[in-house]
Every structure is written in structure tokens, then in C-alpha cells.
Enzyme design. Structure first.
Site: not given
Length: 307
Positions: A279, A253, A185, A288, A162, A256
Site C-alpha cells: 500500500h 480478496h 499496482k 484494509y 492479490r 488478503r
């Protein structure tokens, strides 16, 4: 919505946000979004009930009250996606409040989010991704800035980072080794391989950067000397895609997305790509990579031990 909220409700909201930060390590952006969503909800309920209400009124919210709030939001032009996010924030707040106050939150928790179609990410074709890496350096006439932008986008595409993860790297992280420990995250850590091209791009940037950097300083710097923000890379990407004639979806993004999709196209399995991306859910990785059912079945048939 700029409406008065009772002190008791505002205090409860503040305590909940503090709880999220302390016990769940929520990011600042997440806390801001949660606070805004629940403040909007509480403000609406104040008007709905004829004035600021205490916690007792919140405990007695009905299904009809929830429908009124959602209808009002839709009438103001709030999209189904945004309303679903707001409802999720409100439900999270209510679960916490119900446990704290000892009431039954069924009316709120049973409210159904409006349906919306998930927008699949749009990765770049392989040749376009390579063209971005070759062209982004042309967006600045300052050699170290050009090298910096190349280094960042190479990390996005070559390692699947990211943009916030790439910009969080410190001087002490360089020279990069064959792998990089990334905190993503929710504080989740993962190990990602670092391609020789990414290491070379970062080393080239540092060789041109004209100032000394402390070990704990941000690795990537802005032209004014501070830590580099995402806006500079977004601008460089915008200029690059205009030069290459790429669509508006060709954002930092998207690199990615492209990393994941191109790995899958080359025969990588979804579970490994899930780990590389960080993830929590395999279904997120499927979206994705923007692959179709035929491609997924092909991977399944080649890798499943019983296939």
C-alpha cells in the site's frame, strides 16, 4: 451513453490515454475505466451543448455544466461511489488537457464528489480462513486442479498477495525461496516472506501437474492448458464458502484482508503490514485491516518510542 463526440475531443482522449500508459505505466484495466468514464462525460457534454463540440467548448465548461452532468448521472441510478470515480477520471483528464491547451480548469477541478461511506473489507476469522485452506481442495476431483487451487489460496492468505499477483507467477519463480519479489499496482515492487506451507503447496501442485512448463510460462494453468484466470479461483472459493456456510464476502480478496488483519491481531505493526501489502498509504492499510480505534491505540501505545 452512446453519443457522438467530436474528432478533436476523441483525439485528445486517445492522446491522454497513451500518455498514461507510456509515462505512468497505467494498467489495461485502469485505461479502460478512464476511457469509459471520460467518454461518458464527453458524450453528455455533446448532448448538453446541442451537438459535438470542439476543445473550445470543453475549455469553457462552467460549474453549472458540471452540476448538470452529475445530476444526470445520479438520475440514471449511478451510485455516489461510481460517480466519485468518474469525476476523478474527468479531473485527471482535465489537468492534462489544461496543461496541453493552456486554459484554466477551475470549474471542473472544483466540482465536489458526492459523499459516500467507504465499505470496510470483511476479513475471515482465523478458524474460517484455515477451514478454507482445508476445504478448497475438495472442490475438484482432479488431483492437480485441487492442488493448484490450494496453492493459489495459500499464497493469498499466507503471503497477502492479490489474486492477480499470484496468477502472474512464472514457472521460473519456483522453487520458491524464503522471500518473493512481487510487482503490484503501479509497477511498485515489494518483498514478501513465503511461509513453508505456501512453498509446500506450490511444490505439491507442480509435482502433480501433468505437462511440461517453459520457464517463462504462467505457473498456474487452467484445465484447457492456458494460463489460469481468476474466475476459476473465484468459483472454487464460492463452492468452498457454500460448503462451509461462510458469507458472500468470503472471496479470494478476503483472504488478503485476513492476512493483514490476523498479522495485526498477532501484534504486527501497521507500517510493516503496509509494506507487505504494497500500500502507498498507511490509511489504506488501516481500512484494509478493519480494526477499531481501540486496537489501533493499543498498537500505538506498545510501539511508539514516546508512549
Amino acid at each position: 451513453m452512446n453519443l457522438e463526440i467530436s474528432p478533436a475531443c476523441r483525439t485528445a482522449l486517445e492522446h491522454w490515454l497513451t500518455h498514461l500508459k507510456a509515462l505512468q505505466d497505467a494498467s489495461e484495466n485502469t485505461l479502460i475505466a478512464y476511457g469509459s468514464d471520460v467518454t461518458d462525460f464527453l458524450g453528455f457534454m455533446s448532448a448538453h451543448f446541442g451537438g459535438p463540440q470542439g476543445l473550445g467548448a470543453l475549455e469553457n465548461i462552467t460549474t453549472g455544466d458540471m452540476r448538470a452532468w452529475m445530476a444526470a448521472a445520479r438520475s440514471e441510478g449511478i451510485s455516489a461511489r461510481s460517480l466519485a470515480r468518474r469525476l476523478s477520471s474527468v479531473k485527471t483528464f482535465y489537468r492534462w488537457l489544461a496543461e496541453r491547451q493552456g486554459f484554466e480548469p477551475t470549474a471542473v477541478l472544483s466540482a465536489r464528489a458526492p459523499k459516500f461511506q467507504n465499505k470496510l473489507p470483511r476479513p475471515l476469522p482465523q478458524q474460517a480462513a484455515k477451514a478454507v485452506l482445508d476445504t478448497v481442495a475438495l472442490q475438484s476431483t482432479t488431483p492437480w486442479v485441487a492442488a493448484r487451487d490450494v496453492a493459489v489460496v495459500t499464497l493469498l492468505y499466507g503471503c497477502g498477495l492479490r489474486i492477480s499477483e499470484a496468477l502472474s507467477l512464472r514457472r521460473a519463480d519456483v522453487p520458491l525461496s524464503g522471500t518473493l519479489r512481487i510487482t503490484g499496482k503501479g509497477g511498485k515492487e515489494r518483498i514478501v516472506p513465503v511461509l513453508p506451507a505456501a512453498r509446500a503447496a506450490v511444490d505439491h501442485y507442480l509435482s502433480l501437474y501433468p505437462f511440461a512448463l517453459d520457464p517463462e510460462s504462467a505457473l498456474f494453468r487452467g484445465v484447457r492448458g492456458g494460463a489460469l484466470g481468476p474466475g476459476a479461483i473465484q468459483k472454487a472459493m464460492a463452492q468452498t464458502r457454500a460448503q462451509l456456510g461462510l458469507p458472500a464476502s468470503a472471496t479470494p480478496h478476503a483472504l488478503r484482508h485476513s492476512f493483514a488483519t490476523h498479522l495485526l491481531e498477532a501484534g504486527g505493526d501497521l507500517r510493516s503490514i503496509q509494506e507487505l501489502l504494497g500500500h502507498a498509504s498507511l490509511s489504506t492499510t488501516q481500512a484494509y485491516t478493519a480494526v477499531d480505534a481501540t486496537r489501533l491505540m493499543d498498537v500505538y501505545n506498545k510501539t511508539h518510542p514516546k508512549a
